[in-house]
Structures are given as C-alpha cells and as structure tokens.
Design a protein around this motif. Structure first.
Motif, PDB file in Angstrom:
ATOM      1  N   ALA B   3      43.216  20.412  54.072  1.00  0.00           N
ATOM      2  CA  ALA B   3      42.297  20.863  53.023  1.00  0.00           C
ATOM      3  C   ALA B   3      41.151  21.667  53.620  1.00  0.00           C
ATOM      4  CB  ALA B   3      41.754  19.643  52.271  1.00  0.00           C
ATOM      5  N   MET B   4      40.755  21.249  54.840  1.00  0.00           N
ATOM      6  CA  MET B   4      39.633  21.936  55.500  1.00  0.00           C
ATOM      7  C   MET B   4      39.974  23.395  55.802  1.00  0.00           C
ATOM      8  SD  MET B   4      36.628  21.480  56.559  1.00  0.00           S
ATOM      9  CE  MET B   4      35.769  20.363  57.638  1.00  0.00           C
ATOM     10  N   SER B   5      41.167  23.628  56.391  1.00  0.00           N
ATOM     11  CA  SER B   5      41.512  24.997  56.763  1.00  0.00           C
ATOM     12  C   SER B   5      41.779  25.830  55.513  1.00  0.00           C
ATOM     13  CB  SER B   5      42.728  25.010  57.690  1.00  0.00           C
ATOM     14  OG  SER B   5      43.859  24.564  56.999  1.00  0.00           O
ATOM     15  N   ASP B   6      42.262  25.186  54.458  1.00  0.00           N
ATOM     16  CA  ASP B   6      42.479  25.891  53.200  1.00  0.00           C
ATOM     17  C   ASP B   6      41.134  26.382  52.633  1.00  0.00           C
ATOM     18  OD1 ASP B   6      44.375  26.790  51.389  1.00  0.00           O
ATOM     19  OD2 ASP B   6      43.773  25.244  49.943  1.00  0.00           O
ATOM     20  N   ARG B   7      40.139  25.473  52.720  1.00  0.00           N
ATOM     21  CA  ARG B   7      38.802  25.857  52.234  1.00  0.00           C
ATOM     22  C   ARG B   7      38.226  26.986  53.085  1.00  0.00           C
ATOM     23  NH1 ARG B   7      37.283  20.749  51.081  1.00  0.00           N
ATOM     24  NH2 ARG B   7      36.300  20.440  53.102  1.00  0.00           N
ATOM     25  N   ARG B   9      39.853  29.240  54.677  1.00  0.00           N
ATOM     26  CA  ARG B   9      40.558  30.493  54.349  1.00  0.00           C
ATOM     27  C   ARG B   9      40.002  31.103  53.057  1.00  0.00           C
ATOM     28  NH1 ARG B   9      44.357  31.617  50.911  1.00  0.00           N
ATOM     29  NH2 ARG B   9      44.778  29.443  50.430  1.00  0.00           N
ATOM     30  N   ARG B  10      39.767  30.227  52.059  1.00  0.00           N
ATOM     31  CA  ARG B  10      39.224  30.745  50.796  1.00  0.00           C
ATOM     32  C   ARG B  10      37.831  31.342  51.000  1.00  0.00           C
ATOM     33  NH1 ARG B  10      41.447  26.191  48.264  1.00  0.00           N
ATOM     34  NH2 ARG B  10      39.400  25.233  48.026  1.00  0.00           N
ATOM     35  N   MET B  11      37.042  30.694  51.866  1.00  0.00           N
ATOM     36  CA  MET B  11      35.697  31.226  52.164  1.00  0.00           C
ATOM     37  C   MET B  11      35.804  32.606  52.812  1.00  0.00           C
ATOM     38  SD  MET B  11      33.220  29.256  51.213  1.00  0.00           S
ATOM     39  CE  MET B  11      31.844  29.676  52.282  1.00  0.00           C
ATOM     40  N   ARG B  12      36.747  32.715  53.748  1.00  0.00           N
ATOM     41  CA  ARG B  12      36.947  34.008  54.421  1.00  0.00           C
ATOM     42  C   ARG B  12      37.332  35.085  53.409  1.00  0.00           C
ATOM     43  NH1 ARG B  12      39.797  31.585  58.426  1.00  0.00           N
ATOM     44  NH2 ARG B  12      41.774  32.268  57.541  1.00  0.00           N
ATOM     45  N   GLU B  13      38.216  34.718  52.502  1.00  0.00           N
ATOM     46  CA  GLU B  13      38.677  35.692  51.504  1.00  0.00           C
ATOM     47  C   GLU B  13      37.536  36.116  50.585  1.00  0.00           C
ATOM     48  OE1 GLU B  13      43.320  34.182  51.376  1.00  0.00           O
ATOM     49  OE2 GLU B  13      42.097  34.070  49.561  1.00  0.00           O
ATOM     50  N   MET B  14      36.675  35.153  50.244  1.00  0.00           N
ATOM     51  CA  MET B  14      35.529  35.491  49.379  1.00  0.00           C
ATOM     52  C   MET B  14      34.574  36.434  50.097  1.00  0.00           C
ATOM     53  SD  MET B  14      34.577  32.010  47.350  1.00  0.00           S
ATOM     54  CE  MET B  14      32.900  32.569  47.074  1.00  0.00           C
ATOM     55  N   ARG B  15      34.355  36.151  51.385  1.00  0.00           N
ATOM     56  CA  ARG B  15      33.470  37.038  52.150  1.00  0.00           C
ATOM     57  C   ARG B  15      34.064  38.448  52.209  1.00  0.00           C
ATOM     58  NH1 ARG B  15      32.583  32.742  55.669  1.00  0.00           N
ATOM     59  NH2 ARG B  15      34.136  33.535  57.120  1.00  0.00           N
ATOM     60  N   GLU B  16      35.360  38.503  52.360  1.00  0.00           N
ATOM     61  CA  GLU B  16      36.041  39.792  52.428  1.00  0.00           C
ATOM     62  C   GLU B  16      35.920  40.529  51.083  1.00  0.00           C
ATOM     63  OE1 GLU B  16      36.649  40.662  55.266  1.00  0.00           O
ATOM     64  OE2 GLU B  16      37.954  42.398  55.023  1.00  0.00           O
ATOM     65  N   CYS B  17      35.999  39.775  49.986  1.00  0.00           N
ATOM     66  CA  CYS B  17      35.803  40.363  48.649  1.00  0.00           C
ATOM     67  C   CYS B  17      34.418  40.998  48.546  1.00  0.00           C
ATOM     68  CB  CYS B  17      35.888  39.283  47.570  1.00  0.00           C
ATOM     69  SG  CYS B  17      37.476  39.182  46.759  1.00  0.00           S
ATOM     70  N   MET B  18      33.407  40.278  49.032  1.00  0.00           N
ATOM     71  CA  MET B  18      32.040  40.785  48.935  1.00  0.00           C
ATOM     72  C   MET B  18      31.861  42.032  49.795  1.00  0.00           C
ATOM     73  SD  MET B  18      29.981  37.198  48.911  1.00  0.00           S
ATOM     74  CE  MET B  18      28.355  37.924  48.887  1.00  0.00           C
ATOM     75  N   HIS B  19      32.610  42.113  50.878  1.00  0.00           N
ATOM     76  CA  HIS B  19      32.521  43.293  51.751  1.00  0.00           C
ATOM     77  C   HIS B  19      33.292  44.476  51.150  1.00  0.00           C
ATOM     78  CE1 HIS B  19      32.244  45.550  55.508  1.00  0.00           C
ATOM     79  NE2 HIS B  19      33.497  45.886  55.298  1.00  0.00           N
ATOM     80  N   VAL B  20      34.484  44.186  50.645  1.00  0.00           N
ATOM     81  CA  VAL B  20      35.379  45.255  50.180  1.00  0.00           C
ATOM     82  C   VAL B  20      34.998  45.762  48.790  1.00  0.00           C
ATOM     83  CG1 VAL B  20      37.762  45.659  49.393  1.00  0.00           C
ATOM     84  CG2 VAL B  20      37.352  44.612  51.625  1.00  0.00           C
ATOM     85  N   GLY B  21      34.579  44.844  47.912  1.00  0.00           N
ATOM     86  CA  GLY B  21      34.301  45.204  46.515  1.00  0.00           C
ATOM     87  C   GLY B  21      33.433  46.450  46.367  1.00  0.00           C
TER      88      GLY B  21
END
Lengths: 190, 96
Positions: B3-7, B9-21
């Motif tokens: 669950a920890m690594s899943d969380r 990964r989701r955090m990384r993806e959100m950060r990437e969204c904020m960068h790419v958006g």
C-alpha cells in the motif's frame, strides 16, 4: 535611368520576389486579425508591400516573416496613430473584469438535429467573440493565422511570455464555455 | 505491491500532473523543448485527466484553424499587386 539605378531596381525586385511574395497570404490573414474591416486589411497589406519594397535592399535575408510583420505593425500604427492606440494597451485588467462577472451562462443549446461538431464550432465562435480584444487577437494570430509565439510577439511588440499567457488564458475561457455547454470535460483546478 | 509504494506512485503521478498540466497548451502548439515533449508524452501514456485536457485543447485549436479563409478575390488582388512590384517596381507618380 543610369545603369547603377537600373541594377539597384533589379536587385530590389529579385529580393522582393524571393522574400516577400511567399508571405502575402500570411500578411493578409494577420491584417484581417488586427483590422476592423476586410477593406482595411487589404489597404494595410498593400501599404506594407510598398514599404517592404522600398526597404528590401537593406534587409539581411533572415527571418523574412518577422521583418514583414514589423513593417506591417508600424504601417498599421501610422495609419491609426491618432484614433487607435489599441494594439499597445494592456488588456489584462479588462480580462479580470470579464472574469469577475462569474462563470459564463451556458449558451442556448443548438437544435437537436445539429451534429455535435457544428454546435462545438458555434460555441467556439461565440467564446472567441466574447474574449477581450487583445486575447482574441493572440488566438487569431496563432491558431487561425498560424504564427509562432515569437512571430506574434514581434507583431505585437510584447514578450513571448505575454503572448503565451494571453493565448493560454483565452483558450481556457473557450474551454470553460465548452464545458458549460457540456462539450468538454469540466476542469478541476487547472 | 505494498500500500505504501502504491501511495508513493500516486503521489509521483500527481506531482507529474502539476508539472505537465500547465505545459499542455504549449506542447500542443509545438512550443516546448525536446525534453519537455518527452516528459509530457510519457505522462500522457497513463494520465487520463491530462489526456482529456489535451484532447479538449486540440479540438479547440482545430475548430479555430478552420475558421477563417481569406477572401479569394482580395488575396488575388494583393498577389497581383505584389507580382507587379516584383516585376517592374512601384508605378511612378502620374505627373512624373
């Protein structure tokens, strides 16, 4: 006419054919975007071509479109110097006022028999028309006339970052209007 | 996967969204550097939200691009004017 004058004319004519003729359509599109009437746009391009002809011998041959856009811009300012310093205004306050009015009301839905694409285009047209003039100009220059950010910045004499921020904010307004009409996904904080 | 690594990964993806958006429109316009193109493209492979956002802007750009065709007759007059300049230069004044 003496020989050196004739040779200068030949050089100007050759340079004009090489650098200016291929850009006439772009110049006319841009002129349509920055003038109120098609007849004004045609006059503006004609004056620009004459000025370009007179200046072409001094042109160094790099970035012909940017050079021509600068001539077009200066020609337009000279034509309307007294009554319309419009191109030089800062439009951001105007956009803020627009945005302060709250969300756009959804436009009336088109008749059901219209295909979605036609409704989409209609909403885009309405949203474009509702933009403050400076933001609409940038959309027209980049998306309709096909200029790069740098070319639009040259024409408007603003930094490229200003072109980008105006363009992106303008498209967001269009996108919000589409979302209000159910034609684009709703935006979450972007 | 924990669950920890899943969380994480989701955090990384959100950060990437904020960068790419904020770069999606410039990406669509071809106004970003190669490294940004790669980063945006990689993000779009898995992010549905940014993919929808890009699709909306692409549809807007496409609709706008088809919007205005210059009047053929005016353009023809201007081309003819330009070709005349290229061939003979400006006409001399009438009293010359």
């Amino acid at each position: 006419m003496d020989q050196s004058a004739a040779a200068a004319d030949e050089r100007a004519q050759a340079a004009f054919a090489r650098y200016v003729l291929p850009e006439i359509e772009v110049l006319y599109r841009v002129a349509l975007s920055i003038t109120a009437q098609p007849a004004d746009a045609e006059d503006l391009v004609q004056d620009t071509l004459l000025r370009a002809y007179r200046a072409v011998e001094r042109f160094d041959g790099t970035h012909a479109r940017a050079w021509l856009l600068t001539i077009l811009r200066n020609t337009e300012i000279n034509r309307h110097r007294r009554r319309r310093p419009d191109l030089l205004d800062d439009p951001d306050a105007q956009l803020e006022r627009h945005e302060g009015r709250g969300p756009f009301s959804a436009p009336a839905p088109g008749p059901e028999e219209l295909v979605v694409e036609q409704v989409f285009d209609k909403v885009v047209d309405e949203a474009l028309a509702a933009l403050p003039v400076k933001h609409r100009q940038v959309v027209q220059l980049v998306d309709i006339d096909g200029l790069t950010y740098a070319e639009a910045a040259t024409l408007l004499e603003v930094p490229e970052g200003t072109v980008m921020s105006r363009l992106h904010r303008a498209r967001k307004r269009i996108r919000d209007r589409l979302a209000a009409a159910g034609l684009a996904p709703t935006r979450s904080g972007r | 996967m924990s669950a920890m690594s899943d969380r994480a990964r989701r955090m990384r993806e959100m950060r990437e969204c904020m960068h790419v958006g904020p770069k999606l429109q410039a990406y669509l316009d071809g106004e970003v550097d190669d490294a940004t193109v790669e980063r945006v493209a990689a993000h779009l492979e898995y992010c549905r939200k940014c993919g929808l956002e890009l699709a909306a802007y692409r549809a807007i750009k496409h609709a706008l691009g088809q919007r205005q065709q210059p009047a053929d007759d005016a353009l023809a007059r201007l081309r003819s004017f330009g070709e005349q300049l290229a061939a003979t230069g400006p006409e001399p004044p009438a009293d010359a």
